[in-house]
Design an enzyme around this catalytic site. Sequence first.
Site, PDB file in Angstrom:
ATOM      1  N   TYR A 210       0.742  -1.250   0.211  1.00 27.53           N
ATOM      2  CA  TYR A 210       0.035   0.010   0.060  1.00 27.53           C
ATOM      3  C   TYR A 210       0.783   1.228   0.010  1.00 27.53           C
ATOM      4  O   TYR A 210       0.951   2.056   1.160  1.00 27.53           O
ATOM      5  CB  TYR A 210      -0.859   0.023   1.193  1.00 27.53           C
ATOM      6  CG  TYR A 210      -1.928  -1.196   0.811  1.00 27.53           C
ATOM      7  CD1 TYR A 210      -3.272  -0.611   0.533  1.00 27.53           C
ATOM      8  CD2 TYR A 210      -1.854  -2.581   1.141  1.00 27.53           C
ATOM      9  CE1 TYR A 210      -4.390  -1.650  -0.075  1.00 27.53           C
ATOM     10  CE2 TYR A 210      -2.814  -3.377   0.848  1.00 27.53           C
ATOM     11  CZ  TYR A 210      -3.843  -2.890   0.361  1.00 27.53           C
ATOM     12  OH  TYR A 210      -4.862  -3.993   0.066  1.00 27.53           O
ATOM     13  N   ARG A 217       2.038   6.584   7.336  1.00 28.21           N
ATOM     14  CA  ARG A 217       3.173   5.925   7.982  1.00 28.21           C
ATOM     15  C   ARG A 217       4.153   6.793   8.708  1.00 28.21           C
ATOM     16  O   ARG A 217       4.487   6.786   9.662  1.00 28.21           O
ATOM     17  CB  ARG A 217       3.727   4.825   7.252  1.00 28.21           C
ATOM     18  CG  ARG A 217       2.576   3.783   6.749  1.00 28.21           C
ATOM     19  CD  ARG A 217       3.473   2.354   6.128  1.00 28.21           C
ATOM     20  NE  ARG A 217       3.843   2.716   4.847  1.00 28.21           N
ATOM     21  CZ  ARG A 217       2.980   2.204   3.763  1.00 28.21           C
ATOM     22  NH1 ARG A 217       1.932   1.811   4.005  1.00 28.21           N
ATOM     23  NH2 ARG A 217       3.326   2.456   2.452  1.00 28.21           N
ATOM     24  N   ASP A 255      -4.788  -8.472  11.653  1.00 28.13           N
ATOM     25  CA  ASP A 255      -5.445  -9.028  10.145  1.00 28.13           C
ATOM     26  C   ASP A 255      -5.877 -10.125  10.387  1.00 28.13           C
ATOM     27  O   ASP A 255      -5.767 -10.893  10.926  1.00 28.13           O
ATOM     28  CB  ASP A 255      -4.188  -8.640   9.192  1.00 28.13           C
ATOM     29  CG  ASP A 255      -4.443  -8.342   8.005  1.00 28.13           C
ATOM     30  OD1 ASP A 255      -4.207  -7.128   7.566  1.00 28.13           O
ATOM     31  OD2 ASP A 255      -5.133  -9.226   7.341  1.00 28.13           O
ATOM     32  N   ALA A 289     -10.975  -7.931  12.719  1.00 28.28           N
ATOM     33  CA  ALA A 289     -10.558  -6.652  13.438  1.00 28.28           C
ATOM     34  C   ALA A 289     -11.971  -6.083  13.969  1.00 28.28           C
ATOM     35  O   ALA A 289     -12.076  -5.456  15.161  1.00 28.28           O
ATOM     36  CB  ALA A 289     -10.019  -5.922  12.695  1.00 28.28           C
ATOM     37  N   ASP A 309      -7.220   1.160   9.490  1.00 26.39           N
ATOM     38  CA  ASP A 309      -7.035   1.166   7.879  1.00 26.39           C
ATOM     39  C   ASP A 309      -7.687   0.055   7.234  1.00 26.39           C
ATOM     40  O   ASP A 309      -6.951  -0.780   6.477  1.00 26.39           O
ATOM     41  CB  ASP A 309      -5.565   1.273   7.466  1.00 26.39           C
ATOM     42  CG  ASP A 309      -5.353   1.596   6.066  1.00 26.39           C
ATOM     43  OD1 ASP A 309      -6.304   1.999   5.371  1.00 26.39           O
ATOM     44  OD2 ASP A 309      -4.216   1.235   5.358  1.00 26.39           O
ATOM     45  N   CYS A 349     -10.243   4.209   2.517  1.00 25.21           N
ATOM     46  CA  CYS A 349      -9.969   4.179   1.221  1.00 25.21           C
ATOM     47  C   CYS A 349     -11.017   3.713   0.113  1.00 25.21           C
ATOM     48  O   CYS A 349     -11.054   3.473  -1.119  1.00 25.21           O
ATOM     49  CB  CYS A 349      -8.688   3.013   0.842  1.00 25.21           C
ATOM     50  SG  CYS A 349      -9.293   1.523   1.159  1.00 25.21           S
TER      51      CYS A 349
HETATM   52  N1  SAH Z   1      -2.461  -0.428   6.386  1.00 28.80           N
HETATM   53  C1  SAH Z   1      -2.035  -1.207   5.568  1.00 28.80           C
HETATM   54  C2  SAH Z   1      -3.249  -1.584   4.431  1.00 28.80           C
HETATM   55  C3  SAH Z   1      -4.297  -2.352   4.944  1.00 28.80           C
HETATM   56  S1  SAH Z   1      -5.082  -2.989   3.747  1.00 28.80           S
HETATM   57  C4  SAH Z   1      -0.620  -0.888   5.153  1.00 28.80           C
HETATM   58  O1  SAH Z   1      -0.259   0.385   5.254  1.00 28.80           O
HETATM   59  O2  SAH Z   1       0.209  -1.802   4.248  1.00 28.80           O
HETATM   60  C5  SAH Z   1      -6.381  -3.684   4.348  1.00 28.80           C
HETATM   61  C6  SAH Z   1      -6.286  -5.110   5.198  1.00 28.80           C
HETATM   62  O3  SAH Z   1      -7.349  -5.379   6.011  1.00 28.80           O
HETATM   63  C7  SAH Z   1      -5.714  -6.247   4.425  1.00 28.80           C
HETATM   64  O4  SAH Z   1      -4.455  -6.648   4.955  1.00 28.80           O
HETATM   65  C8  SAH Z   1      -6.587  -7.281   4.871  1.00 28.80           C
HETATM   66  O5  SAH Z   1      -6.139  -8.585   4.835  1.00 28.80           O
HETATM   67  C9  SAH Z   1      -7.396  -6.870   5.861  1.00 28.80           C
HETATM   68  N2  SAH Z   1      -8.680  -7.241   6.389  1.00 28.80           N
HETATM   69  C10 SAH Z   1      -9.683  -7.263   5.587  1.00 28.80           C
HETATM   70  N3  SAH Z   1     -10.817  -7.607   6.175  1.00 28.80           N
HETATM   71  C11 SAH Z   1     -10.461  -7.883   7.645  1.00 28.80           C
HETATM   72  C12 SAH Z   1     -11.059  -7.976   8.740  1.00 28.80           C
HETATM   73  N4  SAH Z   1     -12.299  -8.099   8.701  1.00 28.80           N
HETATM   74  N5  SAH Z   1     -10.263  -8.039   9.944  1.00 28.80           N
HETATM   75  C13 SAH Z   1      -9.119  -7.694   9.780  1.00 28.80           C
HETATM   76  N6  SAH Z   1      -8.280  -7.559   8.826  1.00 28.80           N
HETATM   77  C14 SAH Z   1      -9.061  -7.375   7.616  1.00 28.80           C
END
Ligand code: SAH
Length: 402
Positions: A210, A217, A255, A289, A309, A349
Site C-alpha cells: 500500500y 506511516r 489482520d 478486526a 486502515d 480508502c
Molecule cells: N495499513 C496497511 C494496508 C491495509 S489493507 C498498510 O499500510 O500496508 C487492508 C487489510 O485489511 C488487508 O491486509 C486485509 O487482509 C485486511 N482485512 C480485510 N478484512 C479484514 C477484517 N475483517 N479483519 C481484519 N483484517 C481485515
Amino acid sequence: MNPEATPNLKLRVAQKVEPILRAGHPWLFSDSIRDQSRPGQVGELAIIYDRKDRFLGMGLFDPDGPIRVRMLHTGKPQKVDRAWWQQHLTTALDRRRNLFDAQTTGYRLCNGESDGWPGLVLDRYDTTLVLKIYTTVWLPRLTEVVAIIAEQVPHERLILRLSRNVQDKALPFTEGQILRGAPVLAPVVFLESGIRFEVDAVLGQKTGFYLDQRENRRRVESLASGRRVLNAFSFSGGFSLYAARGGAVSVTDLDISPHALAAANRNFAWNLHQPAIARCRHECVKTDAFDWLNSTATAPRSFDLIILDPPSLARRESERAQAIRAYGRLARSAIEFLAPQGVLVACSCSAHVSAEEFLGAVRTAATQAGRPFTELQTTGHAADHPATFPEANYLKAIYLGF
Ligand code: SAH
C-alpha cells in the site's frame, strides 16, 4: 489489431458532458454518447466531437465497459503516436523527480488517469517494476507500452498485474506474468523511508504494497515514541514498522489474512539492525478486526496509538450509507481501547465515501464517546498518487488526540 489502420472512430457526445470532458474528467460513459461512426474495437483511439461537430478530445475505446472512452486529451487535435506516449511517460516521471531520496526505492511512477494514463498504474519496488492494468483498453498496446517503459525507466524486472475484470480477456498476457527479467525466486525487497519491506509483487494485494499510505506511516512514526500501538487491518505491517522505529514500546497487528501477518513478521525481521525496531515488542493477531474491537474479551487492553486502515467498505455506490455507519462504529469501538492522551488515526480508502462523509462519521463517533478530543490533522493523497478528479480521490485520514 492496428487501431490506426481503419478510418477514425468518431463519437458525438451529449451536450451536458461537453463541459465535464473539457474540464478534464477522464471518463466518458456509454449513456452520454449520442452517435458513433462505426462499431469500435477495444483499445482503439476514439475521436470525440461536440454538438457543433468540433473536435473535443480523444481517448481509448472500450466497447464493453460502462466507461466507454477513457480520455487521453482534450483541446486541439494531436497525433497519438509513439512519441506522444513517450512524452506522457516522461511527464509522469518528471513529477516524481524530486520526491524521494535513496532511502525510498518504492513508490508510484504512474497513477492512472491522474497521470494521463487512464486505468494504468506503474509502481517501482527497487529494481522491480509492477505494471497494473485496470482496463482492457491497454491490451492491444501493451507491447508498445512496455517497450516505452523499458526505454525510460531503468529496471531489472517488470511484472504484469491484471485487475479481475481484465484477467480472462488478456491472453496471451496473464496475471503475474514476468514481462521482462528473471522469475521471482527470492522476496522483492525495497526501502521506504529507510525501512526494508518485502513485497509479493506477483500475488499480493494491489501491486503488493500500500504505497499510498507512506505519508501517513511517516506521521505515525513521529507520534509513536513510548506508546503502545494497535495497528488494525495491518496488512504487512507498514504502519507497525514505522511506529516501532519511532520508539513504540509495543505494536499489536490485527489482520484476517495469515499471509499478511506472516509478511509483517518477516518485515520486522528484515529491520532488526535498527535498534528501536529490535526493541519493540511485536505481536500478530489473526482475527476479524471488527469482531476483535467489539469483543468484551479484549476490552481490558488499552493502547496509546490506534491505527484503523480497513479495506474499502463501499465497493459500490449502493454500499455508501452502510460504509459511513461502519466507519463510525469502527472509530467508536477503537476509542474504547484508547488510553488517556491516546491518538486515533482513522483512514478510509473507499472512493464512494467522500472526505466530508468519512471525517464527519469519525468526528461524530469521537463526540459520542464523551471524551474531550482535539483534531490534530486530516490528510489526503501523497504526491506520487495525484488525484485529479473526484473519483480518484479515495484516500483520507484523520488524526484525533484524546
Ligand atoms: N495499513 C496497511 C494496508 C491495509 S489493507 C498498510 O499500510 O500496508 C487492508 C487489510 O485489511 C488487508 O491486509 C486485509 O487482509 C485486511 N482485512 C480485510 N478484512 C479484514 C477484517 N475483517 N479483519 C481484519 N483484517 C481485515
